[in-house]
Design an enzyme around this catalytic site. Structure first.
Site, PDB file in Angstrom:
ATOM      1  N   GLU A 176       0.838  -1.205   0.000  1.00  0.00           N
ATOM      2  CA  GLU A 176       0.000   0.000   0.000  1.00  0.00           C
ATOM      3  C   GLU A 176       0.865   1.244   0.000  1.00  0.00           C
ATOM      4  O   GLU A 176       2.047   1.197   0.321  1.00  0.00           O
ATOM      5  CB  GLU A 176      -0.955   0.011   1.204  1.00  0.00           C
ATOM      6  CG  GLU A 176      -0.334  -0.389   2.542  1.00  0.00           C
ATOM      7  CD  GLU A 176       0.746   0.536   3.050  1.00  0.00           C
ATOM      8  OE1 GLU A 176       0.596   1.781   2.882  1.00  0.00           O
ATOM      9  OE2 GLU A 176       1.746   0.059   3.603  1.00  0.00           O
ATOM     10  N   GLY A 202       6.266   0.317   4.262  1.00  0.00           N
ATOM     11  CA  GLY A 202       5.096  -0.048   3.468  1.00  0.00           C
ATOM     12  C   GLY A 202       5.522  -0.474   2.082  1.00  0.00           C
ATOM     13  O   GLY A 202       6.593  -1.060   1.901  1.00  0.00           O
ATOM     14  N   GLU A 203       4.666  -0.226   1.090  1.00  0.00           N
ATOM     15  CA  GLU A 203       4.926  -0.589  -0.315  1.00  0.00           C
ATOM     16  C   GLU A 203       4.923  -2.095  -0.552  1.00  0.00           C
ATOM     17  O   GLU A 203       5.143  -2.543  -1.674  1.00  0.00           O
ATOM     18  CB  GLU A 203       6.273  -0.028  -0.805  1.00  0.00           C
ATOM     19  CG  GLU A 203       6.432   1.462  -0.709  1.00  0.00           C
ATOM     20  CD  GLU A 203       7.791   1.942  -1.196  1.00  0.00           C
ATOM     21  OE1 GLU A 203       8.586   1.098  -1.683  1.00  0.00           O
ATOM     22  OE2 GLU A 203       8.064   3.145  -1.099  1.00  0.00           O
ATOM     23  N   GLY A 204       4.741  -2.909   0.498  1.00  0.00           N
ATOM     24  CA  GLY A 204       4.873  -4.345   0.354  1.00  0.00           C
ATOM     25  C   GLY A 204       6.300  -4.826   0.497  1.00  0.00           C
ATOM     26  O   GLY A 204       6.609  -5.980   0.165  1.00  0.00           O
TER      27      GLY A 204
END
Length: 341
Positions: free
Chosen positions: A165, A306-308
């Site tokens: 995300e 974040g960002e995976g």
């Protein structure tokens, strides 16, 4: 997968939750039988053995493989960001989507080195939801539609999905969702996110308190999601549900993705059995959320990007678990003497 037009939007979601399949017991037995014959002492690969069994259980593959892993990043904008709860402005949302496309983000590098696909889903990244301190983020129809949109991330034969995300202000939103689901004070759930100072942290606390106060006595997980969540959290919750129905194992990333998982957990405590939690975020509330759900993460690297990114690192471990299980020789294959009786 689509939702019907004949009932209230959330009724379709509840029906899907009631139809979640369990693990593939035959696949589990097959993995256990092969593991007992591999050229290693029993249990010598520790969690890698557990992951191979988990992968088989939820993919339905007696010989677990990972051939099409994907990191799905859901990017959006939050009105609460205007309350000064983040160290970065909302313009960063669009800029980071462009950075992902250009291959310049941290997640691009981790995906490249682990041979994992990456797809960014733009959830109206230039149009923030209303500030959850004053208004509901979504109405029921839009929330359910966003969940359905998240379900579509599995298209194309994906066999391992990693949640990611991006959205300035979304650690505030995630804290509000988790606070509403699990109770306690706002202080138990907030953290410094992108690196806010003490004044920013105070604004974040106030925002979470205001958002949760607006709910009153509301305990319905889907209502909590639509009223205090965001588009990315709704999409990821939908994706988790769809993955279970389609037998695709899921790797959860950090604090914000765990808020999406917590919505599913609140609907069905067994609804996350097909999920692995990759890492413990540096956000203090993440450890609390994992404890509330009885979940253990694979590692703790002090990450909070974040960002995976954590999920992608964990996908490399899951791939290694599959490869060691399927590729290792048995004692008979290798002509190695087994354990003496």
């Amino acid at each position: 997968m689509s939702l019907s037009d004949t009932a209230l939007p959330f009724d379709d979601i509840r029906n899907l939750i009631r139809s979640l399949p369990g693990p593939d017991e035959e696949a589990i037995k097959a993995v256990q039988a092969r593991d007992a014959q591999l050229t290693k002492p029993a249990g010598a690969l520790g969690k890698l053995e557990d992951l191979a069994e988990w992968l088989a259980a939820w993919s339905g593959k007696p010989s677990p493989t990972v051939t099409r892993p994907l990191v799905a990043i859901f990017a959006t904008a939050h009105g609460v960001a205007d309350k000064g709860v983040s160290a970065f402005p909302s313009e960063v949302n669009r800029q980071m989507v462009e950075n992902f496309a250009a291959g310049g983000a941290a997640i691009n590098q981790i995906c490249r080195i682990n041979d994992i696909g990456l797809k960014v889903f733009d959830l109206a990244v230039d149009i923030p939801t209303p500030s959850i301190t004053e208004e509901d983020a979504l109405d029921e129809a839009n929330c359910a539609a966003t969940m359905a949109y998240g379900m579509e991330a599995l298209a194309g034969g994906i066999d391992l999905i990693c949640l990611g995300e991006m959205g300035i202000g979304n650690t505030t939103v995630a804290a509000a969702v988790l606070n509403a689901l699990f109770g306690g004070s706002a202080d138990e759930w907030i953290g410094r996110g992108t690196g806010v100072d003490d004044e920013g942290l105070a604004r974040k606390r106030a925002a979470v308190e205001a958002a949760v106060a607006r709910l009153g006595s509301e305990k319905d997980p889907l209502e909590i999601l639509r009223r205090t969540g965001g588009r990315e959290i709704a999409a990821m919750a939908g994706l988790i549900i769809a993955a279970r129905l389609q037998r695709v194992p899921v790797i959860v990333d950090g604090f914000v993705t765990t808020a999406a998982a917590a919505v599913v957990y609140a609907l069905d405590p067994d609804g996350l059995d097909h999920c692995v939690f990759s890492h413990v975020s540096a956000e203090a509330g993440h450890k609390t959320a994992l404890a509330k759900m009885g979940k253990t993460a694979l590692f703790d690297f002090g990450m909070r990007l974040g960002e995976g990114t954590g999920a992608a690192l964990a996908a490399g471990i899951v791939k290694a678990a599959a490869e060691t299980h399927t590729g290792m020789a048995t004692f008979a294959d290798a002509g190695v003497s087994g354990k003496e009786a």
